[in-house]
Design an enzyme around this catalytic site. Structure first.
Site, PDB file in Angstrom:
ATOM      1  CD  GLU A  37      -2.618  -1.301   2.557  1.00  0.00           C
ATOM      2  OE1 GLU A  37      -3.615  -2.028   2.594  1.00  0.00           O
ATOM      3  OE2 GLU A  37      -2.118  -0.759   3.569  1.00  0.00           O
TER       4      GLU A  37
ATOM      5  CD  GLU B 176      -4.111  -6.317   2.759  1.00  0.00           C
ATOM      6  OE1 GLU B 176      -4.812  -5.559   3.471  1.00  0.00           O
ATOM      7  OE2 GLU B 176      -2.864  -6.321   2.780  1.00  0.00           O
TER       8      GLU B 176
END
Length: 423
Positions: A220, A349
């Site tokens: 991320e 995710e």
């Protein structure tokens, strides 16, 4: 994206409110030539680790010619080995258990495979296990990562291996510390780190691994520690700069992987936008890297959507038709912008935190998985091992698989995952 006990509280609602912004990606970034000695105080973007001592893959497997699109469909549903190899509690092998999860065993991986899970994402942090001067990865750490990857491959599973948590959280201290940060000030240090890191990963995982191993460039990537970490301001120069740097980082990593040749010349590589947010990936500022190998790139996004139901504590406990519409819109947009253009999507995710609302969570999983599968997406369940509710705190209760017993805390959710894979 979320993992228990991680430093800081993230304002994840911003995932879905990123503003429009513009920037141009560099398309000509290539890995620098190898050098084994530091000739200057700032050596630039060069290889510094000793290639002679690096772990090199000596296997030999035929890489199937199946397209990335078909491979992602074949990956069906996945699970994250969260709060484990991604833990950054210390620089020893014991860091694997520093966030409270047990040491990974072959029995755990076998249990996942026996449950019907086809894909395992193995979030892995590397910076704590690297020499700060030469960027050499601790060989024992690399061997441990390979051991777990190999267990999953032996079980016929697909594996996603990435660089996790190495987004440096105090850019003012770089380049004194190892890691990366998406801004111009730290770009040279960041690219030096990423070049050395991914060269070593690619050397260790090459011809011995076929299409069942997928590389994910970054987890991320974001402006950690700033007001724009999750909230993007199209008028803020640092946000435009971060988007441009990330495009360059993804390109550099891809070029580094390809340069090692062998099966890595054909390896499937997934790339995220800022914060791995769908909105960031859907924005024109995000550019997938240029690749001479056609049909080998995959988009990586994370979706804890809608935030109020799937993540916020206390938030909402009922999965509404409005929530369905929000999810459906994202899936449709990802399909239009990427899948329909030949770029498959992996939701690296996803999950809905436990709020003692199992029936509503099952509804969420059923809708999320059936809709995403309709477009050929693969979804990987985030699992940090925490599932019990205490004091009405629903924050980050993303525990699903009992790693010690090889059972599932919520078998209804596993059933929803497996059911979604049926044609």
């Amino acid at each position: 994206m979320k993992r228990l006990f991680k430093v800081g509280v993230f304002a994840l609602a911003a995932f879905w409110t990123l503003a429009l912004f513009t920037a141009c990606a560099s398309k000509d970034k290539v890995p620098a030539k190898t050098t084994q000695t530091v000739q200057e105080e700032d050596p630039g973007v060069v290889l510094l680790f000793d290639e002679a001592t690096a772990i090199k893959d000596t296997g030999s497997k035929t890489f199937n010619g199946v397209s990335a699109m078909q491979t992602v469909k074949d990956m069906t549903v996945g699970w994250n080995l969260g709060n484990t190899l991604d833990a950054i509690g210390n620089s020893t092998l014991n860091s694997e258990t520093s966030w409270g999860q047990p040491r990974t065993t072959k029995e755990m991986i076998d249990g996942l495979a026996n449950s019907g899970i086809k894909t395992i994402r193995i979030p892995t942090s590397w910076a704590k296990h690297m020499d700060k001067k030469t960027y050499t990865i601790n060989p024992e750490w690399m061997k441990r990562v390979k051991e777990i990857v190999d267990w999953a491959i032996e079980d016929g599973m697909y594996v996603i291996l990435n660089d996790h948590h190495d987004n440096f959280n105090n850019p003012a201290k770089m380049p004194a510390c190892v890691g990366y940060y998406p801004n111009e000030t730290n770009k040279v240090e960041s690219e030096r780190f990423l070049l050395n890191l991914w060269t070593q990963i690619a050397l260790a995982f090459n011809d011995g691994y076929d299409e069942h191993l997928v590389f994910e460039t970054l987890n991320e990537p974001r402006l950690v520690g700033t007001s724009h970490e999750w909230w993007f301001d199209q008028n803020a120069e640092e946000c435009k700069e971060a988007a441009n740097c990330l495009n360059e980082y993804n390109q550099l990593i891809l070029d580094t992987i390809r340069k090692t040749g062998g099966n890595n010349q054909k390896r499937y590589v997934s790339c995220p936008g800022l914060a791995a947010a769908p909105d960031a990936a859907l924005n024109p500022a995000f550019k997938m890297p240029q690749d001479d190998e056609k049909g080998k790139l995959i988009l990586s996004v994370h979706m804890y959507t809608p935030y109020k139901f799937a993540m916020e504590s206390p938030g909402m406990t009922t999965f509404t038709t409005g929530h369905q519409a929000e999810l459906g819109k994202y899936f449709s947009r990802l399909n239009a912008s990427f899948i329909s253009k030949g770029i498959p999507v992996i939701i690296g995710e996803m999950g809905a935190t436990n709020k003692d609302n199992i029936e509503e969570r099952v509804k969420w999983f059923n809708y999320f998985l059936t809709q995403s599968r309709k477009y050929g997406m693969t979804s990987c369940l985030w699992d940090n091992g925490a599932w019990e509710i205490r004091n009405n705190d629903f924050n980050e209760k993303y525990g699903f698989y009992n790693r010690r017993e090889q059972t599932w805390y919520f078998p209804e959710i596993l059933d929803a995952m497996i059911e979604s894979t049926k044609e």
